[in-house]
Design a protein around this motif. Structure first.
Motif, PDB file in Angstrom:
ATOM      1  N   LEU A   1       7.295   9.183  -4.054  1.00 13.54           N
ATOM      2  CA  LEU A   1       5.964   9.393  -4.805  1.00 13.54           C
ATOM      3  C   LEU A   1       4.900   8.255  -4.414  1.00 13.54           C
ATOM      4  O   LEU A   1       4.838   8.360  -3.167  1.00 13.54           O
ATOM      5  N   GLU A   2       4.237   7.869  -5.323  1.00 15.21           N
ATOM      6  CA  GLU A   2       3.191   7.008  -5.082  1.00 15.21           C
ATOM      7  C   GLU A   2       3.818   5.648  -4.142  1.00 15.21           C
ATOM      8  O   GLU A   2       2.930   5.090  -3.317  1.00 15.21           O
ATOM      9  N   ASP A   3       4.928   5.190  -4.657  1.00 17.10           N
ATOM     10  CA  ASP A   3       5.492   3.948  -3.844  1.00 17.10           C
ATOM     11  C   ASP A   3       5.509   4.484  -2.431  1.00 17.10           C
ATOM     12  O   ASP A   3       5.499   3.772  -1.497  1.00 17.10           O
ATOM     13  N   ALA A   4       6.061   5.664  -2.024  1.00 16.49           N
ATOM     14  CA  ALA A   4       6.264   6.077  -0.702  1.00 16.49           C
ATOM     15  C   ALA A   4       4.779   6.086   0.095  1.00 16.49           C
ATOM     16  O   ALA A   4       4.694   5.572   1.223  1.00 16.49           O
ATOM     17  N   GLU A   5       3.917   6.573  -0.553  1.00 24.29           N
ATOM     18  CA  GLU A   5       2.501   6.499  -0.143  1.00 24.29           C
ATOM     19  C   GLU A   5       2.096   5.067   0.556  1.00 24.29           C
ATOM     20  O   GLU A   5       1.658   4.855   1.510  1.00 24.29           O
ATOM     21  N   LEU A   6       2.407   4.099  -0.739  1.00 23.22           N
ATOM     22  CA  LEU A   6       1.686   2.882  -0.659  1.00 23.22           C
ATOM     23  C   LEU A   6       2.572   1.794   0.519  1.00 23.22           C
ATOM     24  O   LEU A   6       2.112   1.544   1.391  1.00 23.22           O
ATOM     25  N   GLY A   7       3.879   2.327   0.342  1.00 17.17           N
ATOM     26  CA  GLY A   7       4.800   1.520   1.405  1.00 17.17           C
ATOM     27  C   GLY A   7       4.572   1.897   2.758  1.00 17.17           C
ATOM     28  O   GLY A   7       4.597   1.306   3.800  1.00 17.17           O
ATOM     29  N   ALA A   8       4.238   3.276   2.852  1.00 20.50           N
ATOM     30  CA  ALA A   8       4.327   3.666   4.257  1.00 20.50           C
ATOM     31  C   ALA A   8       2.870   3.235   4.989  1.00 20.50           C
ATOM     32  O   ALA A   8       2.908   3.035   6.363  1.00 20.50           O
ATOM     33  N   ARG A   9       1.898   3.138   3.950  1.00 26.29           N
ATOM     34  CA  ARG A   9       0.608   2.499   4.526  1.00 26.29           C
ATOM     35  C   ARG A   9       0.852   1.023   4.985  1.00 26.29           C
ATOM     36  O   ARG A   9       0.396   0.531   6.125  1.00 26.29           O
ATOM     37  N   LEU A  10       1.544   0.327   4.126  1.00 28.73           N
ATOM     38  CA  LEU A  10       1.640  -1.269   4.257  1.00 28.73           C
ATOM     39  C   LEU A  10       2.710  -1.378   5.387  1.00 28.73           C
ATOM     40  O   LEU A  10       2.399  -2.448   6.160  1.00 28.73           O
TER      41      LEU A  10
END
Length: 456
Positions: A33-42
């Motif tokens: 979810l939101e963690d995946a989107e943030l983690g993938a970007r970072l």
């Protein structure tokens, strides 16, 4: 409808809403979810999906590097492991969060600047007083102080240490200008249950941890707001890192009055830590830093931020420097002996916390090797400050001999790979390894015999 696994994930995520939850799935940690989107970007990794939910994964065997990058980006991490092995008929494995890593609790020497502390700072109010605590779990340093009504010196001195994370009670979220001051530092802000700052339990909690009957031996008795805040910092570290905190062995008092008061403007204008061109190399610290160990570099950095005012203390430090200047051969020998020591403080901290890698233990062995020769070299120097430093060097010859005898010369990358202990060090281990090798040979021989017999 949500699958049982996603229901399990959401329940764990509710316990750690401000953290990136690394959810163990086989050989990977997955973000959803939101963690995946943030983690993938970072991390600049591929964002995929599972049953319509965003997902990004990192390999379990390489997780440390990815986690360090996330923490250095200001994120807090909750690591969720599988608490049981996969078995026939098991559709959902039991999972739980086993460790929390935050910017102020990072300990891996591979991802920390050797010349700077990695402080967790806690702040809390008790009446009109403001308590301040600084804790570096990677080195074992623990400081406490407090400002009275209308005072600001202790808080300002603590902020000069540039903490990586600031712990505040949940009630501070609406603090307005006060909160903006902490945000300007660039540290990660963590809000916790105000009950952590309990002044009723603080003294008992701290005495229990340090194994003392009174905190007066540390010179911090009577600091009600300060001790409540120190107890909050200790409670937060316990909650995130576990109970193995024996390397936090003493509490030191933050006393700005003992040193020249510097503010952030002075530190920046005088280019104490960073030059106008943005480099450390051209700052005063960069020019003066001829230290050969990370501990020495961190101490020099603290000295620059806390110039002495007491003439007696200044004279004692000058006498120690003069003693080294006047004995160039001994000084050169000490530099040669200290150079391979490495970051002994952080290696021992990781061992105490139970998170040391095989390379950490071998590094610790190397750090201990020259200590006896250091003691002998310093004995030739008469300055009282150097004599005190020599007396403070614990006799660790037995530990060094044990590590030398027990650890192989070139260990594997992780403890899980095995093969770090010399077979010759323990007869039981030698027998187990021998039996395992013999079993493998017997199985291989049986396979060959059966192939020959059956022609398969």
């Amino acid at each position: 409808p949500a699958t049982p696994m996603m229901t399990q994930y959401r329940e764990l995520k509710r316990r750690f809403p401000d953290h990136l939850l690394l959810f163990r799935l086989g050989d990977f940690y997955e973000l959803f979810l939101e963690d995946a989107e943030l983690g993938a970007r970072l991390l600049q990794i591929t964002l995929t999906s599972r049953q319509g939910a965003p997902m990004a994964g990192i390999p379990h065997h390489a997780a440390d590097g990815y986690i360090a990058r996330l923490v250095q980006a200001g994120q807090k991490i909750a690591i969720c492991e599988q608490m049981e092995g996969a078995g026939k008929g098991k559709k959902l494995l039991r999972r739980d969060v086993v460790r929390v890593i935050t910017p102020g609790t990072l300990t891996d020497t591979a991802y920390l600047a050797g010349a700077a502390n990695n402080f967790l700072m806690a702040v809390g109010r008790s009446g009109a007083a403001t308590g301040v605590a600084l804790l570096d779990i990677s080195t074992g340093e623990f400081w406490v102080g407090e400002d009275g009504p209308g005072e600001d010196a202790v808080l300002a001195a603590a902020l000069l240490r540039r903490p990586a994370e600031i712990l505040l009670p949940e009630t501070a979220r609406a603090a307005g200008d006060g909160l903006a001051r902490f945000q300007d530092v660039g540290a990660a802000l963590t809000f916790a249950d105000p009950a952590l700052w309990s002044s009723k339990r603080a003294t008992a909690d701290l005495c229990g941890h340090f194994g003392v009957t009174t905190l007066e031996i540390f010179g911090v008795g009577g600091l009600d707001a300060g001790l409540a805040t120190a107890a909050a910092a200790l409670g937060y570290v316990r909650a995130t890192q576990g109970e193995r905190l024996g390397h936090l062995a003493r509490l030191q008092r933050l006393r700005p009055a003992d040193c020249m008061t510097l503010d952030e403007t002075a530190v920046r204008t005088l280019e104490l830590l960073e030059a106008s061109d943005g480099t450390t190399r051209n700052s005063l610290f960069g020019v003066l830093d001829e230290t050969v160990t990370p501990m020495g570099a961190r101490l020099l950095r603290q000295w620059l931020l806390q110039p002495l005012l007491d003439p007696t203390a200044i004279a004692a430090r000058q006498d120690a420097i003069a003693g080294l200047v006047e004995a160039p051969q001994t000084r050169a020998a000490l530099r040669r002996l200290l150079k391979p020591v490495g970051d002994l403080a952080r290696l021992t901290s990781r061992a105490t916390l139970g998170v040391a890698h095989a390379r950490d233990l071998v590094g610790l062995r190397g750090c201990l090797e020259p200590l006896q020769a250091v003691r002998e070299a310093v004995a030739l120097l008469p300055a009282p400050l150097l004599a005190e430093a020599r007396a403070a060097l614990a006799d660790l010859d037995d530990l060094q001999a044990t590590l030398q005898a027990a650890l192989v010369d070139e260990p594997p990358a992780t403890l899980q790979d095995g093969g770090i202990i010399r077979e010759s060090w323990n007869e039981t281990l030698r027998a187990i390894v021998s039996d395992a090798a013999e079993a493998r040979r017997w199985i291989a021989g049986l396979e060959e015999r059966e192939r020959a017999r059956t022609g398969i």
